[in-house]
Scaffold this active site. Structure first.
Site, PDB file in Angstrom:
ATOM      1  N   THR A 180       9.785   8.258  -8.854  1.00 33.98           N
ATOM      2  CA  THR A 180       9.958   6.999  -8.132  1.00 33.98           C
ATOM      3  C   THR A 180       8.598   6.332  -7.968  1.00 33.98           C
ATOM      4  O   THR A 180       7.594   7.008  -7.716  1.00 33.98           O
ATOM      5  CB  THR A 180      10.617   7.226  -6.750  1.00 33.98           C
ATOM      6  OG1 THR A 180      10.757   5.971  -6.080  1.00 33.98           O
ATOM      7  CG2 THR A 180       9.802   8.166  -5.887  1.00 33.98           C
ATOM      8  N   HIS A 240      11.571  23.959  -0.849  1.00 32.46           N
ATOM      9  CA  HIS A 240      10.812  25.193  -0.643  1.00 32.46           C
ATOM     10  C   HIS A 240      11.710  26.441  -0.710  1.00 32.46           C
ATOM     11  O   HIS A 240      11.197  27.568  -0.738  1.00 32.46           O
ATOM     12  CB  HIS A 240      10.118  25.134   0.725  1.00 32.46           C
ATOM     13  CG  HIS A 240       8.924  26.024   0.835  1.00 32.46           C
ATOM     14  ND1 HIS A 240       8.412  26.746  -0.230  1.00 32.46           N
ATOM     15  CD2 HIS A 240       8.130  26.326   1.893  1.00 32.46           C
ATOM     16  CE1 HIS A 240       7.365  27.434   0.167  1.00 32.46           C
ATOM     17  NE2 HIS A 240       7.165  27.211   1.464  1.00 32.46           N
TER      18      HIS A 240
END
Length: 431
Positions: free
Chosen positions: A349, A402
């Site tokens: 993006t 994560h």
């Protein structure tokens, strides 16, 4: 009598919202003509007529949610027929009765549309009440008389949004009256008083796509353990290469050489080195993808969309730039197909086109990585212990899940992207 049904849209889409009717009751349609536009979670779909004939009934109003397979309109098939005159079409849609029984039919129609309403009066008041099924249902549920609802439709048809607007107006009036009857408290005004002030506001219904974007962004933040790591790239080499090659590149490929092809190539090379960032979680398993379909976030009229550049690892710089140009044009024209948006493995993006200097991009689930680009800005950079130069610098950000990507791997991924961009010729050697 033919039926217009909501067709199969896509494997993951079971419903849509009626964005607008392109034909109205009484209109003659040819086979293949567009009748209605549906707004789905991802794209807008136009439904066509499978037969020729006259549209006799609309079973859903604009703004209504409809399911796949649901009948939303009826068509009276007439081979070789021509479009009927507008007054007759309107008369038929209201009366649905033989001409000789006009008076009883008129009375029955008014009773069916608004059972609790009084008989129509003479003068300027509307004598015929035409309402969509959704509007009639909403009026019954809210106890609203249809003959009291104002409408801007040139034929006087009452739609569901007219009912909603009228109900909101009445609700606000009741709140204001209730507030006015309470004793004033100049010391500490209540929140309700602020909400019902006379200051101008505008109420706008969220599009289905915007609702979906909001829902999915919240879902990602609730389900993923999202972290973001940052780095910065010296864009001197990339900008110098573009300057040297841009004219010849355009002559050869009829497309401009932009930053996105460099970043896409660098991302693909880094994904091959750190494959967990090209994966997703499915239950208790990791699905590690060996292909590289890169989503490129672009701004569309109804919000951000992420069309996918397929097999980016196999495309040349020109192929990537051409794909991005085509997808961006489709997005601006609201012409993206479902296949253009499905199956991306990683997303890029670029907030820099809007002036963003730094941001933390949100994951595009179920992907586990997204790279954020930002504005190129001249900043003083230490070249060595003695020299400082102004260099065109860009902050880059990697948000990652994560749960499956460790910090060391994420930081190393971003460092690899940085190194490749600062030595852009090396991108030609990456296989």
């Amino acid at each position: 009598m033919g039926e217009i049904k909501v067709p199969e849209l896509a494997e993951s889409i079971s419903e849509g919202t009626v964005a607008q009717w392109l034909k109205q009751v009484g209109d003659f349609v040819e086979k293949g003509d567009y009748i209605v536009e549906l707004e789905t979670d991802k794209v807008n779909v136009e439904i066509t007529a499978e037969d020729s004939g006259v549209l006799t009934e609309l079973l859903a109003g604009e703004g209504d949610t409809v399911q796949v397979g649901e009948t939303i309109a009826r068509l009276e098939a007439k081979e070789g027929a021509s479009a009927p005159a507008a007054p007759k079409a309107e008369e038929k849609s209201v009366e649905e009765a033989p001409k000789q029984e006009a008076a009883p039919a008129q009375q029955k129609t008014v009773e069916e549309v608004a059972p609790a309403a009084e008989a129509p009066q003479q003068g300027n008041q509307k004598q015929w009440l035409i309402a969509s099924p959704a509007a009639r249902k909403a009026a019954r549920e809210r106890g609203i008389k249809l003959d009291q609802v104002p409408t801007t439709d040139p034929l006087g048809r009452v739609r569901k949004h007219d009912i909603d607007s009228y109900a909101d107006q009445k609700s606000n009036e009741q709140k204001q009256q209730a507030q006015a009857s309470k004793p004033a408290n100049p010391v500490s005004p209540s929140p309700a008083a602020s909400e019902n002030s006379d200051k101008p506001v505008e109420r706008e219904r969220m599009s289905r796509r915007r609702q979906t974007i909001a829902k999915r962004l919240v879902e990602v933040q609730q389900t993923a353990a999202m972290l973001t790591t940052f780095n910065e790239v010296d864009m001197t080499a990339v900008m110098a290469l573009r300057k040297r090659r841009k004219d010849k590149f355009f002559e050869q490929h009829d497309v401009r050489l932009g930053f996105m092809s460099f970043f896409t190539k660098a991302v693909v090379a880094a994904l091959k080195k750190y494959p967990l960032l090209n994966a997703e979680i499915q239950g208790n398993e990791l699905l590690i993808k060996k292909f590289y379909d890169i989503g490129i976030a672009v701004s569309a009229p109804d919000g951000l969309v992420v069309p996918v550049v397929r097999d980016a690892d196999r495309k040349t710089f020109a192929g990537i730039e051409g794909s991005i140009v085509d997808l961006a044009k489709k997005a601006r024209d609201n012409k993206l197909a479902l296949k253009d948006l499905q199956g991306g493995t990683f997303t890029i993006t670029n907030g820099g086109v809007f002036g963003s200097l730094m941001s933390t991009p949100i994951l595009n689930g179920p992907q586990v990585g997204i790279l954020g680009m930002h504005k190129v800005q001249l900043r003083p950079v230490a070249i060595d212990e003695e020299r400082i130069e102004n260099r065109p610098m860009m902050y880059i950000a990697l948000s990652y899940d994560h749960r499956i990507v460790d910090g060391k791997e994420a930081v190393s991924f971003l460092a690899t992207v940085k190194e490749l961009l600062e030595d852009p010729e090396s991108l030609l050697l990456e296989g």
